[in-house]
Write a protein that holds these residues in place. Structure first.
Motif, PDB file in Angstrom:
ATOM      1  N   LEU A 169      32.202  46.084  38.594  1.00  0.00           N
ATOM      2  CA  LEU A 169      32.038  45.154  39.699  1.00  0.00           C
ATOM      3  C   LEU A 169      30.673  45.318  40.147  1.00  0.00           C
ATOM      4  O   LEU A 169      30.214  46.464  39.674  1.00  0.00           O
ATOM      5  CB  LEU A 169      32.875  45.153  40.794  1.00  0.00           C
ATOM      6  N   SER A 174      26.310  43.243  37.529  1.00  0.00           N
ATOM      7  CA  SER A 174      27.570  43.901  36.931  1.00  0.00           C
ATOM      8  C   SER A 174      27.976  43.097  35.694  1.00  0.00           C
ATOM      9  O   SER A 174      28.547  43.782  34.838  1.00  0.00           O
ATOM     10  CB  SER A 174      28.517  44.089  37.883  1.00  0.00           C
ATOM     11  N   SER A 205      42.117  40.912  37.243  1.00  0.00           N
ATOM     12  CA  SER A 205      40.680  40.104  37.293  1.00  0.00           C
ATOM     13  C   SER A 205      40.896  39.004  38.419  1.00  0.00           C
ATOM     14  O   SER A 205      41.550  39.177  39.131  1.00  0.00           O
ATOM     15  CB  SER A 205      40.469  39.729  35.746  1.00  0.00           C
ATOM     16  N   THR A 235      35.373  40.243  38.047  1.00  0.00           N
ATOM     17  CA  THR A 235      35.777  41.822  38.039  1.00  0.00           C
ATOM     18  C   THR A 235      36.914  41.824  37.039  1.00  0.00           C
ATOM     19  O   THR A 235      37.377  41.049  36.573  1.00  0.00           O
ATOM     20  CB  THR A 235      36.165  42.034  39.414  1.00  0.00           C
ATOM     21  N   THR A 309      34.837  39.639  45.037  1.00  0.00           N
ATOM     22  CA  THR A 309      34.941  38.954  43.764  1.00  0.00           C
ATOM     23  C   THR A 309      36.226  38.113  44.034  1.00  0.00           C
ATOM     24  O   THR A 309      37.123  38.061  44.661  1.00  0.00           O
ATOM     25  CB  THR A 309      35.653  40.191  42.887  1.00  0.00           C
TER      26      THR A 309
END
Ligand SMILES: [Zn+2]
Length: 474
Positions: A169, A174, A205, A235, A309
């Motif tokens: 993340l 990222s 996720s 993520t 996220t």
């Protein structure tokens, strides 16, 4: 994002930035003179000065299909990305962002494509040029040990190998540490992820969970994010977690707390309020924009922040230190689901559009939860604000600075005081409805607010967001 560390932001090394710019220039249209019947390379950069080298031009991604396998014992990730995109120009060549990792084969459609690497760029040359408007798929096979992204003010991001697995993340970058991507929020796309890990570990996720399957000591977890998502909001969290799967308002709710944290401690009890908090925010901002809910608390204290996220925020452990409940940080990250995730930035210089509204949501939640009123928080913050720092275009070093967060929240409350509650919440709900699943700028917000309110508001926004002295209280 909320950070727990208050150390001053450190700028990126200038030499690195300069080197990156030179590499990027090599791959910019016009540098190499390979125009062919009007087909030309896509830009190697989204043109955003806050993230030089990030993003690319010449195409628009609609979907990422990611299939990755991660082995914590070797820290090695093996992946295949199938990316669906549409050419936005007659395209001879294009770039994807990818940090480290070795690329095996690359195909465009069914045909093998030439590819090369230049720092954090994967340069793909399809056998035939792609005419503007053509939809195409790029399949990239890749593998290697993914790398972290270090930021002096935030701690670590990117792909972090943890004690029991890994965490990917980080904002603003990222995604490119674990898959090839057009890594700029201006190109949002839907995602399907299959992630294979050793039996016994969780692999979490974004989005709706799909069926799990196991074979030969490995388990594949599947996730689907069906609303367009900016790449920095993706993520991947792998490790030993207590995962709770249920439903809220008829949609999947998946929360997870690192198994090393107390089962009934502050992290777990704060996260358990996710549904209640999201419903409160929906009563102010309009319908929740995604088809799943959740949150993940990690135990790795190198992550000194919480990040919104998409559909499933990730919280660093410091927010629940000393076992103090912290629904405020949950309210902040959930508010981002409307402000930042559904309505996303077109450029990082407008990041106050994310953080000003998320910070304001903390004030709304605190008042609702029996604490200080939003008006009182406004007064306290007004008294201590440094008006020399602008909220809009704060500069890369102050991208996560007080002006972006607190001065942004002041501007939101000043708008409320000026137009009144009914018009204010109508502006917010119109914004989240009309701009859902898209991108927007500060100018777009000002124009929409003026249209809904039926009056000029530009001077108000200017004074509260960027003026150099304390504005008159409304
Ligand atoms: Zn935030």
């Amino acid at each position: 994002m909320v950070r727990t560390r208050r150390t001053p932001a450190r700028s990126r090394p200038t030499a690195l930035a300069a080197a990156l710019t030179c590499v990027v220039a090599l791959f910019t249209a016009g540098c190499t003179g390979d125009d062919n019947d009007g087909f030309r390379p896509g830009a190697a950069d989204a043109g955003d000065p806050y993230v030089p080298g990030h993003g690319n031009g010449g195409y628009d991604v609609t979907h990422y299909g990611l299939d990755v396998r991660y082995d914590p014992s070797t820290d090695r990730l093996t992946g295949r990305a199938v990316i669906t995109a549409t050419a936005t120009q007659d395209l001879s060549r294009f770039n994807l962002d990818l940090v480290g990792l070795d690329v095996g084969t690359v195909r465009v459609g069914d045909a093998a494509a030439d590819h090369g690497r230049a720092d954090a760029e994967l340069v793909v040359t399809p056998r035939d040029g792609l005419p503007r408007g053509r939809q195409f798929t790029v399949t990239v096979d890749y593998a290697g040990v993914p790398t972290a992204v270090e930021d002096g003010s935030l701690g670590s991001g990117g792909f972090l190998h943890t004690a029991d697995g890994a965490v990917a993340l980080g904002q603003p970058d990222s995604a490119a540490t674990w898959f090839p991507v057009n890594d700029h929020p201006s190109d949002k796309a839907t995602y399907d992820l299959a992630v294979t890990v050793p039996d016994g570990l969780a692999a979490l996720s974004n989005g709706v969970p799909g069926p799990k399957s196991s074979a030969a000591g490995w388990t594949t977890w599947r996730w689907s994010e069906r609303a367009p998502m900016a790449s920095y909001l993706s993520t991947l969290v792998i490790g030993d977690y207590r995962v709770v799967t249920g439903t809220h308002a008829g949609r999947p709710m998946v929360t997870a707390v690192a198994a090393s944290l107390p089962a009934t401690g502050a992290a777990a009890t704060s996260l358990a309020r996710t549904g209640e908090i999201v419903d409160f925010l929906a009563s102010r901002f309009g319908p929740y924009p995604f088809d799943s809910y959740g949150g993940i608390v990690i135990a790795d204290d190198r992550v000194g922040y919480a990040l919104e996220t998409q559909s499933r925020p990730v919280y660093g452990p410091a927010f629940f230190a000393d076992d103090r409940p912290n629904p405020g940080v949950v309210a902040h990250e959930l508010a981002h689901q409307w402000f930042g995730d559904s309505v996303s930035l077109a450029r990082w210089g407008d990041i106050w559009l994310n953080e000003g509204f998320a910070s304001y949501a903390e004030w709304l939640w605190e008042e609702h939860d029996g604490g200080r009123t939003a008006q009182r928080n406004f007064e306290l913050q007004y008294a201590k604000t440094d008006w020399s720092q602008p909220s809009v275009e704060p500069g890369r070093e102050l991208m996560f600075g007080t002006a972006v967060y607190q001065r942004g929240a002041l501007a939101v409350h000043a708008l409320r005081r000026t137009v009144g509650d009914d018009t204010f919440f109508r502006i917010l709900r119109t914004w989240t409805a009309e701009r859902a699943a898209g991108n927007a700028t500060t100018a777009d917000l000002v124009a929409l607010a003026e249209r809904v309110a039926g009056r000029q508001l530009r001077p108000l926004f200017d004074a509260w967001l960027v003026g150099g002295s304390a504005p008159t209280l409304p």
